[in-house]
Motif scaffolding. Sequence first.
Motif, PDB file in Angstrom:
ATOM      1  N   ASN A 191       1.148  12.183  -8.597  1.00  0.00           N
ATOM      2  CA  ASN A 191       1.219  12.466 -10.047  1.00  0.00           C
ATOM      3  C   ASN A 191       2.451  13.303 -10.375  1.00  0.00           C
ATOM      4  N   ARG A 221      -1.345   5.626  -5.397  1.00  0.00           N
ATOM      5  CA  ARG A 221      -2.322   5.712  -6.485  1.00  0.00           C
ATOM      6  C   ARG A 221      -1.939   6.855  -7.437  1.00  0.00           C
ATOM      7  N   GLN A 281      -1.084   6.137 -11.305  1.00  0.00           N
ATOM      8  CA  GLN A 281      -1.897   6.824 -12.321  1.00  0.00           C
ATOM      9  C   GLN A 281      -1.046   7.800 -13.127  1.00  0.00           C
ATOM     10  N   HIS A 292      -1.703   4.311 -15.509  1.00  0.00           N
ATOM     11  CA  HIS A 292      -2.689   3.302 -15.111  1.00  0.00           C
ATOM     12  C   HIS A 292      -4.049   3.965 -14.915  1.00  0.00           C
ATOM     13  N   THR A 293      -5.097   3.358 -15.461  1.00  0.00           N
ATOM     14  CA  THR A 293      -6.436   3.947 -15.362  1.00  0.00           C
ATOM     15  C   THR A 293      -7.374   3.162 -14.463  1.00  0.00           C
ATOM     16  N   LYS A 324      -8.184   0.610 -10.860  1.00  0.00           N
ATOM     17  CA  LYS A 324      -8.055   0.775  -9.411  1.00  0.00           C
ATOM     18  C   LYS A 324      -6.617   0.523  -8.969  1.00  0.00           C
ATOM     19  N   VAL A 325      -6.257   1.149  -7.882  1.00  0.00           N
ATOM     20  CA  VAL A 325      -4.970   0.910  -7.245  1.00  0.00           C
ATOM     21  C   VAL A 325      -5.284   0.500  -5.817  1.00  0.00           C
ATOM     22  N   TYR A 346       2.294  -3.214 -11.925  1.00  0.00           N
ATOM     23  CA  TYR A 346       1.611  -2.429 -12.960  1.00  0.00           C
ATOM     24  C   TYR A 346       2.603  -2.295 -14.112  1.00  0.00           C
TER      25      TYR A 346
END
Length: 158
Positions: free
Chosen positions: A20, A47, A51, A55-56, A58-59, A70
């Motif tokens: 993140n 992931r 995210q 993106h919300t 699954k990865v 994505y």
Amino acid sequence: MSRSFKSHLSDDIATVTMGNRIAAIIEQGAVIYLHGDLGAGKTTFTRGIVQGFGHTGKVKSPTYTLVEPYELERANVYHFDLYRLGDPEELEYMGIRDYFSAQAICVVEWPEKGGEFIPVPDLNITLSYVGDERNIVINSASERGSVIIEKLNNLTSE
């Protein structure tokens, strides 16, 4: 000028959080190579990046499809897993160069299998296990990578 960043990641949550942080710093495009043994946390880290770009869902690892796209509001993120790649030339047939635009975020697991068909990275990231925890080492391989690491170092020292 090459820069580096090292950190200890206590669990999967810390690994996602580090992804993140990287996503929050990247302003325009990046090529990120992920290194590490099977199960070292490369997909977990990815992931966090995906995210971090909004993106919300699954990865999942694109082990069989080679790439998982994505298309997000802030950026297009492409997650590559080259582990099962038989021959680097297969990448040319799938049009891999089309993914690596200046604005795209391309995260590549097992980049050594891509040969000369994938561009030089901005960041080389190595994840390794230390007991049940992980270490992460991030090295810049371009000017853009150096800027990202400088911002990451400033962010974590605050």
